[in-house]
Scaffold this motif. Structure first.
Motif, PDB file in Angstrom:
ATOM      1  N   CYS A 100       0.856  -1.183   0.000  1.00 36.89           N
ATOM      2  CA  CYS A 100       0.000   0.000   0.000  1.00 36.89           C
ATOM      3  C   CYS A 100       0.894   1.234   0.000  1.00 36.89           C
ATOM      4  O   CYS A 100       2.124   1.145   0.040  1.00 36.89           O
ATOM      5  CB  CYS A 100      -0.958   0.000   1.197  1.00 36.89           C
ATOM      6  SG  CYS A 100      -0.155   0.198   2.793  1.00 36.89           S
ATOM      7  N   GLU A 101       0.242   2.376  -0.030  1.00 35.27           N
ATOM      8  CA  GLU A 101       0.988   3.628  -0.180  1.00 35.27           C
ATOM      9  C   GLU A 101       1.919   3.876   0.993  1.00 35.27           C
ATOM     10  O   GLU A 101       3.002   4.440   0.834  1.00 35.27           O
ATOM     11  CB  GLU A 101      -0.003   4.779  -0.345  1.00 35.27           C
ATOM     12  CG  GLU A 101       0.645   6.108  -0.661  1.00 35.27           C
ATOM     13  CD  GLU A 101      -0.380   7.196  -0.889  1.00 35.27           C
ATOM     14  OE1 GLU A 101       0.010   8.349  -1.145  1.00 35.27           O
ATOM     15  OE2 GLU A 101      -1.588   6.889  -0.809  1.00 35.27           O
ATOM     16  N   THR A 102       1.542   3.440   2.173  1.00 32.98           N
ATOM     17  CA  THR A 102       2.354   3.703   3.369  1.00 32.98           C
ATOM     18  C   THR A 102       3.303   2.563   3.695  1.00 32.98           C
ATOM     19  O   THR A 102       4.009   2.631   4.697  1.00 32.98           O
ATOM     20  CB  THR A 102       1.420   3.928   4.565  1.00 32.98           C
ATOM     21  OG1 THR A 102       0.618   2.756   4.767  1.00 32.98           O
ATOM     22  CG2 THR A 102       0.515   5.115   4.322  1.00 32.98           C
ATOM     23  N   SER A 103       3.315   1.524   2.862  1.00 32.18           N
ATOM     24  CA  SER A 103       4.149   0.362   3.170  1.00 32.18           C
ATOM     25  C   SER A 103       5.631   0.708   3.027  1.00 32.18           C
ATOM     26  O   SER A 103       6.032   1.503   2.175  1.00 32.18           O
ATOM     27  CB  SER A 103       3.809  -0.807   2.246  1.00 32.18           C
ATOM     28  OG  SER A 103       2.505  -1.259   2.484  1.00 32.18           O
ATOM     29  N   LYS A 104       6.420   0.083   3.848  1.00 33.77           N
ATOM     30  CA  LYS A 104       7.876   0.194   3.782  1.00 33.77           C
ATOM     31  C   LYS A 104       8.485  -1.198   3.904  1.00 33.77           C
ATOM     32  O   LYS A 104       7.932  -2.066   4.580  1.00 33.77           O
ATOM     33  CB  LYS A 104       8.415   1.090   4.896  1.00 33.77           C
ATOM     34  CG  LYS A 104       8.093   2.560   4.735  1.00 33.77           C
ATOM     35  CD  LYS A 104       8.769   3.389   5.810  1.00 33.77           C
ATOM     36  CE  LYS A 104       8.478   4.873   5.612  1.00 33.77           C
ATOM     37  NZ  LYS A 104       9.167   5.707   6.656  1.00 33.77           N
TER      38      LYS A 104
ATOM     39  N   VAL B 244      10.370  -7.334   6.019  1.00 33.58           N
ATOM     40  CA  VAL B 244       8.957  -7.237   6.380  1.00 33.58           C
ATOM     41  C   VAL B 244       8.386  -6.021   5.674  1.00 33.58           C
ATOM     42  O   VAL B 244       9.002  -4.943   5.681  1.00 33.58           O
ATOM     43  CB  VAL B 244       8.775  -7.119   7.907  1.00 33.58           C
ATOM     44  CG1 VAL B 244       7.313  -6.899   8.253  1.00 33.58           C
ATOM     45  CG2 VAL B 244       9.304  -8.355   8.600  1.00 33.58           C
ATOM     46  N   VAL B 245       7.221  -6.196   5.053  1.00 30.83           N
ATOM     47  CA  VAL B 245       6.533  -5.093   4.387  1.00 30.83           C
ATOM     48  C   VAL B 245       5.465  -4.582   5.349  1.00 30.83           C
ATOM     49  O   VAL B 245       4.517  -5.308   5.688  1.00 30.83           O
ATOM     50  CB  VAL B 245       5.902  -5.548   3.056  1.00 30.83           C
ATOM     51  CG1 VAL B 245       5.305  -4.360   2.331  1.00 30.83           C
ATOM     52  CG2 VAL B 245       6.942  -6.231   2.183  1.00 30.83           C
TER      53      VAL B 245
ATOM     54  N   VAL C 231       3.180  -9.550   4.880  1.00 31.00           N
ATOM     55  CA  VAL C 231       4.093  -9.901   3.790  1.00 31.00           C
ATOM     56  C   VAL C 231       5.514  -9.867   4.321  1.00 31.00           C
ATOM     57  O   VAL C 231       5.979  -8.828   4.802  1.00 31.00           O
ATOM     58  CB  VAL C 231       3.930  -8.937   2.602  1.00 31.00           C
ATOM     59  CG1 VAL C 231       4.913  -9.286   1.503  1.00 31.00           C
ATOM     60  CG2 VAL C 231       2.503  -8.979   2.096  1.00 31.00           C
ATOM     61  N   SER C 232       6.214 -10.990   4.261  1.00 26.53           N
ATOM     62  CA  SER C 232       7.569 -11.086   4.779  1.00 26.53           C
ATOM     63  C   SER C 232       8.231 -12.318   4.199  1.00 26.53           C
ATOM     64  O   SER C 232       7.574 -13.230   3.696  1.00 26.53           O
ATOM     65  CB  SER C 232       7.564 -11.167   6.314  1.00 26.53           C
ATOM     66  OG  SER C 232       6.776 -12.271   6.749  1.00 26.53           O
ATOM     67  N   SER C 233       9.557 -12.325   4.279  1.00 23.37           N
ATOM     68  CA  SER C 233      10.319 -13.465   3.775  1.00 23.37           C
ATOM     69  C   SER C 233      11.716 -13.389   4.359  1.00 23.37           C
ATOM     70  O   SER C 233      12.120 -12.360   4.920  1.00 23.37           O
ATOM     71  CB  SER C 233      10.364 -13.462   2.242  1.00 23.37           C
ATOM     72  OG  SER C 233      11.084 -14.582   1.767  1.00 23.37           O
TER      73      SER C 233
END
Length: 1390
Positions: free
Chosen positions: A793-797, A840-841, A847-849
């Protein structure tokens, strides 16, 4: 012993704390409310007496058996203080009242009241524990079938008990049968309602009340009876008439609802909504209605509806774009209606031809008359297809499947009058769209219409012609994580507008996709099914009967993100540390961030004894941990937290449990906090946490992690040995199961408090989850780790970590993010960079890996990085050589890829070689081959060859050392190819001699020739001796062959084929010996073994013979005979041999020892062919008897009487000469001899004398022959074993006459000479013919001597010759002793 009293606030959850504290606060703090409650229930005098007695009552002393701990004493003092404050207020009020009453009455009344209160004081205090107790127990019930029953009970206890219901010892689950069970709990009364009882509900029901002090159970029996018959049921007044219940009186709650759906034209889809219906009556289903775009749908073949079984279902079995729209399910309930709506999108099916348009839709008939109908439709949406050039309208009579095209040419507008109808008949219509690529699939057929004149019919007449103008400005706004809200201004010129088509595209792509497939009537639309985080642009077209308008201007790009909102409430407030004046608390993040990053937290606090909240921080706190200062030690506090983002401050969290501000002095560490999860997959996840704020008496040395399934209290410790890091990889999970975790810190003093339970986590990977990829940049050579997020999303990092510690700003790595992909690049990678990297997103659903960078993987990537940064021209094949025709040598290499600007050079023995005389250098960019050809390769070319290549920045070189044995082999091959080239200038062998074996086992020596002409000769030789085949070789056919029949060892030798003409000669040699000979024999054996027959028994006078027929046999074949699996060697007893078509083994003079299993094995070098025969039992008995019979017959044949020589076939003699016929006879015993003339026995006389001397010599002498002596003479030699009958023809001619010609088949003889006695042989000859002697001179007559013939001889007499036989009987006719018919063996060829 004093009992332990647990404070009330430690025994209850947050909701219970709030309720109980409110009650407690009312009793001891709010004086006005307490006064009102007491004044309403007691008299003024009673209150005065109580107050006076309380003032005089000494302080309450805790009995010895109720000694409290320090903590419990503090709690009791706090409560006592509150009570004291309340009593002081009451005292002032009672003082005024006491003046109006008598002192004695007050004293007596207060004394009695205080004594009563003292006896009940323990019951009034909330901190007195009490196990559950049923004040009203369950009672048994007996009810009729299909009627409800209610079980209830009243329970008390401290703390408040939890009641669970059981049926037959099994917990009652309301979700197992929705609507059947209903559980209620109000004011301490717990009830279980069973609606519509069945006989199967008959069971013992129990209510189990549980709190931390114990458990209590109440049981009751429920019996459900069924009426004995239908008539009986009508007489039961307790049973209601269920059929009288209307569907609108049911209670309906919607559960699982259908979502936005996507279908394909021609397919099918079902929209299902599950529900709970109370009561659930099979014969009274809920009343449900389905709507599409606010139009009521009716059941039909195109829309199947069903309600029942706890679900409402709409099935569209034959989807068409007409079915696209907003579907609404409306169910009438007791309280009104329950509704749910969702959009159904129907896309075009695969076109009949590539590029063909989609099918039209909404075909309807208007202006219906007796001879024509006006048909109208809506055009399809065209995005990437060619524009529509027209439409074809088809009609079909009702009841028929034959469609007739109504128009010869395509119709340009979306309406067409169909003429030529027959009045009274019914028709259906369909439409097909046409463009430059082809014709679309037909539309859905229209409703049936009948061609009749109608008084009033709907007219479709356009007041304006032409397509509408383009819609105005298009604005797209955020809606949800997978949808966008699009709205636009309507066109200025509507022109009978039908609706709009909305198209979208991904920003950066030129391909548009349709958002709807049916004209949408409103100027606002929600586009579903978009990729979260992706940016899109939209456009709109207006539609009417004349087609589609121009496209509107594109909307501004918009990212698919949820609409902005305030965040939800934080949760899980927990105490991490306390020093007596400050408390450190932490909390969990809001579940929903509201579409914007949470950047602020606000904390409020309050004393647990008050209702007023006070702000802790005016400035926002960015972390989820806060230390609250200036607190009073020993006071209980409550906290709540609010989260804020760009949209504002969200709702506050629920108040925490009361927390005491008391200094922590325990030696064990405090709780860990902020449990989170990463890399959640189907069977594994990583749990992370933060270190405890309070470490205890020593440093934290590790952590233990506990896990339990959601709803279970049985925790399992995952690591028996504490881990030092603050994360743990958990594996072995059950996919789809939900788990909770907690963490306990460990130090040298023990295990600390467990953390607060984590949020439940489901072991299931997010759809589209991808893993971190480790690779090397092909352009820069940088080593990097990359992750493409499946959701953003727009605020994801993207937050990268090494060993789950955030990397942050580190000079060793750099992080770049582009769109949905983030890359972690290593600046100078080495062993210090090894470890586990994770990402981590944020602001996603997890969402992570992670990826573990190992030393081997790093070394591999370092090598690749070096190769990219120091590029070389990659080679498929290094420098190599190849000898070509004419003896030319080609040196070549092949690169993976070459550019047109490539440069290179060949260096031989440190000297550059250029293209010129004797050398040809070239390259091919397409294949990447660089080559140099040496025309004349000699000894001077020995040395080292090198190729140096430069291609842009890349370069490489490849060398070939051609010296020593390697060079000699190349030179030899070059010289051979040079000679081969010269040889092929004339007639030559394209294939040298080789052998083949035909199906009839003939060995063929074959070769192939080339460059021949008619004059070319071909000759075969063996050991320099020419072989002339029966069929001369035909060189013009290109192939020659020499057959070698009956191949054997005698055919070994060197065969030679010579091909020659005036241009030259070529020779091919083929040495048939050694391995070649063995190969030929094996090839013959393969054919022979495949054709071998089963073993056949053949009896002979010598013994029993087993023989196997085959195409060809020779003794050189590897043939093995076995008896009882033992190899047989050829001997006098067992003779082995064969012929060209048979192999045999003979058992001489057989006996019982030779019985058993026999086999022959023929080995062809690869496979063994075996044939077997069982010589035992009856087979052996029959064979042995036959052998004895043949042996006896052979013995008789050998010893029978016979003429062994001396008699001619024809005798010609002149008159008056003497004739002597003398022969040698043989037989054992001595045979009897008889002479015949013209079948009449001849006896001795003066003219004729018969003699038999020594049992060996017999003679017939005729003196002075006359013509009367001419005739057929014969001799019969016989003994007991048989005999032989020999005939002689005698012709007498007169002197001077011509000697008569012998008859046909008789030898031509000279005139007879005087008889002479032939010299008898020295010994009896074997049974073989001797040459016919000339007639001997006459001898002295002798009397006839007959050999005795025993009467018992079983041999039959010789047959009597037929009189005047025109053809003389052949000599040597044997007595008939025919054997049993069997093929006589042929002796082996030597």
């Amino acid at each position: 012993m004093a009992s332990k009293v647990i404070p009330w606030y430690k025994k209850k959850r947050v909701s219970q704390v709030q309720t109980d504290y409110a009650c407690h606060h009312t009793k001891h703090v709010v004086v006005q409310q307490q006064t009102q409650r007491k004044s309403s229930s007691k008299s003024v005098s009673q209150v005065q007496a109580q107050a006076t007695e309380a003032m005089a009552e000494p302080a309450y002393t805790i009995p010895v058996f109720r000694q409290r701990t320090t903590e419990e004493t503090e709690e009791y003092q706090r409560v006592t203080t509150n009570v004291g404050k309340g009593l002081a207020v009451i005292q002032e009020e009672l003082h005024r009242m006491r003046m109006a009453t008598k002192a004695q009455v007050e004293s007596l009344e207060l004394q009695r009241e205080v004594q009563g209160m003292m006896s009940k004081r323990s019951e009034l205090l909330d901190d007195i524990p009490k196990m559950p107790d049923f004040l009203v127990a369950l009672r048994p019930h007996t009810v009729w079938e299909k009627t409800p029953v209610k079980l209830f009970c009243t329970v008390q206890g401290n703390s408040r008990p939890i009641v669970k219901w059981y049926k037959g010892g099994v917990p009652v689950d309301p979700l197992s049968a929705p609507g059947k069970y209903k559980m209620e709990s109000k004011y301490g009364v717990h009830s279980l309602i069973i609606s519509r009882c069945a006989v199967s509900d008959t069971a013992e029901y129990s209510a189990v009340a549980t709190n931390q002090h114990g458990t209590a159970t109440s049981k009751a029996m429920v019996t459900v009876k069924r009426p004995s018959g239908a008539g009986a049921s009508c007489q039961l007044g307790l049973v209601p008439h269920l059929t009288d219940i209307h569907a609108s009186k049911l209670e309906v709650s919607l559960l699982d609802r259908f979502s936005v759906s996507f279908g394909v034209e021609g397919g099918s889809i079902s929209l299902v909504c599950t529900m709970v219906v109370v009561p659930d009556l099979p014969n009274v289903p809920p009343l449900a209605q389905w709507y599409r775009d606010d139009k009521l749908l009716k059941p039909s073949d195109l829309a199947e509806m069903a309600v029942g079984g706890g679900a409402a279902r709409l099935t569209l079995p034959h989807l068409a774009k007409d079915d696209e729209g907003l579907y609404t399910l409306r169910i009438f309930t007791k309280d009104g209606t329950a509704e749910h709506s969702a959009y159904l999108f129907v896309s075009d099916a695969a076109p009949s031809a590539a590029g063909a348009p989609g099918a039209p839709m909404s075909v309807k008939a208007y202006d219906i008359n007796s001879d024509y109908v006006l048909v109208a439709w809506k055009p399809p949406n065209t995005v990437n297809e060619a524009p529509i050039t027209g439409y074809f309208v088809d009609r079909c009579e009702a009841g028929s499947d034959t469609w007739v095209q109504c128009s010869d040419a395509p119709v340009k507008v979306c309406k067409y009058p169909v003429h030529g109808l027959v009045a009274g008949r019914s028709y259906r219509f369909r439409v097909r769209a046409v463009n430059s690529s082809g014709i679309s699939r037909p539309s859905r057929k229209s409703d049936k219409v009948t061609a009749l004149d109608a008084a009033e019919s709907e007219r479709l007449q356009g007041t304006e012609e032409g397509v509408p103008s383009a819609p105005g400005q298009v604005v797209a706004t955020r809606n949800t994580k997978s949808s966008v809200f699009v709205q636009w201004e309507p066109p200025k010129h509507l022109k009978n507008l039908m609706g709009y088509y909305i198209d979208g595209r991904v920003v950066g792509s030129k391909e548009w996709f349709p958002c709807n497939h049916k004209p949408f009537k409103h100027n606002r639309f929600v586009v579903h099914g978009l990729t979260p985080g992706e940016s899109y642009a939209f456009r709109v077209q207006a539609v009417n009967v004349y087609g589609l308008s121009d496209e509107s201007q594109e909307s501004s790009p918009i990212a698919v993100e949820p609409a902005l909102a305030t965040p939800s409430a934080p949760s899980g407030i927990t105490l991490l540390s306390c020093d007596g004046s400050s408390m450190t608390v932490a909390w969990k993040s809001p579940k929903h961030c509201g579409g914007s990053k949470v950047n602020a937290y606000y904390i409020d606090k309050r004393n647990a004894d008050t209702l007023t909240w006070k702000e802790v921080n005016l400035a926002p706190v960015t972390e989820r941990i806060c230390t609250v200062d200036n607190l009073t030690e020993g006071t209980f506090y409550e906290f709540k937290v609010q989260a804020g983002n760009l949209a504002g401050v969200g709702v506050p969290s629920a108040p925490s449990a009361p927390m005491k501000c008391g200094a922590w002095t325990m030696d064990e560490p405090g709780p860990a906090y902020d449990l989170s999860f990463s890399e959640v997959r189907g069977n594994s996840l990583v749990v992370l946490w933060k270190a405890p704020v309070y470490t205890g008496a020593s440093a934290v040395t590790g952590y233990q992690v506990d896990m339990a399934k959601k709803g279970s209290e049985e925790f399992v410790t995952l690591n028996q040995e504490a881990v030092s890091q603050r994360y743990l990889q958990v594996s072995g999970l059950e996919e789809g199961a939900t788990y909770v975790f907690r963490v306990r810190a460990v130090n040298a003093n023990g295990v600390g408090k467990p953390s607060q339970l984590s949020e439940p986590v489901c072991a299931r990977a997010l759809p589209g989850t991808r893993e971190i990829v480790a690779s090397v940049d092909e352009e820069t050579g940088d080593i990097f780790l990359s992750l493409e997020a499946c959701e953003i999303c727009e605020t994801s990092k993207f937050v990268w970590s090494k060993n789950y510690k955030p990397i942050g700003d580190c000079p060793r790595v750099g992080v770049t993010t582009k769109g949905r992909t983030s890359r972690l690049t290593f600046t100078k990678p080495d062993k210090d960079d090894l470890g586990r990297y994770s990402v981590v997103v944020t602001d996603t659903d997890g969402v992570s890996s992670s990826h573990t960078l190992t030393e081997d993987a790093l070394n591999t990537m370092l090598e690749l990085s070096y190769a990219i940064r120091h590029p070389v021209v990659p080679l498929k094949h290094g420098l190599n050589y190849e000898v070509l025709e004419k003896g030319h040598v080609r040196f070549w290499l092949q690169a993976v890829k070459l550019s047109p600007s490539v440069s290179y050079r060949f260096i031989v023995n440190d000297k550059e070689v250029t293209s010129g005389e004797g050398h040809k250098i070239s390259h091919d960019v397409a294949t990447g081959i660089i080559q140099m050809t040496v025309d004349h390769f000699t000894r001077a070319n020995e040395g080292t060859y090198t190729v140096q290549i430069h291609d842009g920045k890349a370069k490489t070189q490849s060398s070939l050392v051609l010296v020593g044995d390697v060079f000699k082999a190349a030179l030899k091959e070059a010289e051979f190819q040079r000679k081969e080239h010269i040889r092929k200038q004339g007639p030559h062998f394209s294939e040298y001699l080789y052998f083949t074996v035909t199906e009839d086992c003939t060995v063929m020596l074959a070769c192939k020739v080339a460059n021949v002409k008619k004059e070319t000769t071909f000759h075969w030789y063996k050991e320099e001796d020419e072989i002339v085949p029966e069929t001369p070789p035909n060189v013009m056919s290109g192939a020659c062959a020499l057959p070698i029949p009956l191949f054997s060892r005698k055919d070994q030798g060197v065969f030679k084929a010579v091909l020659s003409d005036d241009r030259g000669k070529d020779t091919s040699l083929f040495d048939i010996s050694g391995q070649v000979f063995d190969d030929i024999i094996n090839a013959l054996a393969q054919l022979a073994g495949a054709s071998a027959s089963e073993l056949v028994l053949q009896c002979t006078p010598e013994g029993i013979r087993l023989q196997c027929s085959m195409n060809y046999y020779t003794e050189e074949m590897k043939t093995v005979w076995k008896h009882k699996e033992t190899k047989i060697a050829s001997s006098e007893k067992m003779r082995i041999g064969g012929t060209a078509e048979m192999a045999w083994m003979q058992i001489c003079d057989p006996s019982d020892k030779e019985k058993g299993h026999y086999s022959i094995e023929i080995c062809d070098g690869e496979k063994t062919h075996a044939r077997t025969f069982d010589l035992s039992g009856q087979a052996y008995t029959d064979a042995y008897e036959e052998y004895l019979r043949l042996k006896a017959a052979a013995f008789a044949e050998k010893n029978r009487g016979r003429v062994v020589g001396g008699l001619p076939d024809v005798v010609t003699i002149m008159e008056h000469k003497s004739l002597s016929l003398t022969c040698t006879v043989w037989g054992e015993p001595t045979p009897e001899v008889t002479w015949f003339k013209n079948e009449q026995e001849v006896t001795s006389s003066e003219h004729t004398r018969v003699t038999f001397d020594g049992g060996k010599f017999s003679s017939l002498v005729i003196t002075k022959v006359t013509p009367e002596d001419s005739g057929k003479y014969s001799i019969n030699v016989r003994n007991k074993y048989g005999g032989e009958f020999v005939e002689i023809t005698v012709s007498v001619y007169k002197h001077g006459e011509q000697i008569p010609e012998p008859k046909l088949g008789q030898p031509k003889t000279a005139a007879a000479t005087p008889a002479s006695t032939p010299v008898p042989p020295k010994s009896p000859a074997p049974p073989s013919k001797t040459p016919t002697p000339t007639p001997s001179k006459a001898q002295t007559p002798a009397p006839s001597v007959k050999s005795p013939t025993p009467a018992s001889t079983p041999v039959p007499k010789s047959p009597t010759p037929t009189p005047k036989s025109p053809t003389p009987t052949p000599r040597g006719v044997k007595s008939p002793t025919p054997p049993r018919f069997m093929k006589s063996p042929t002796p082996p060829r030597k």
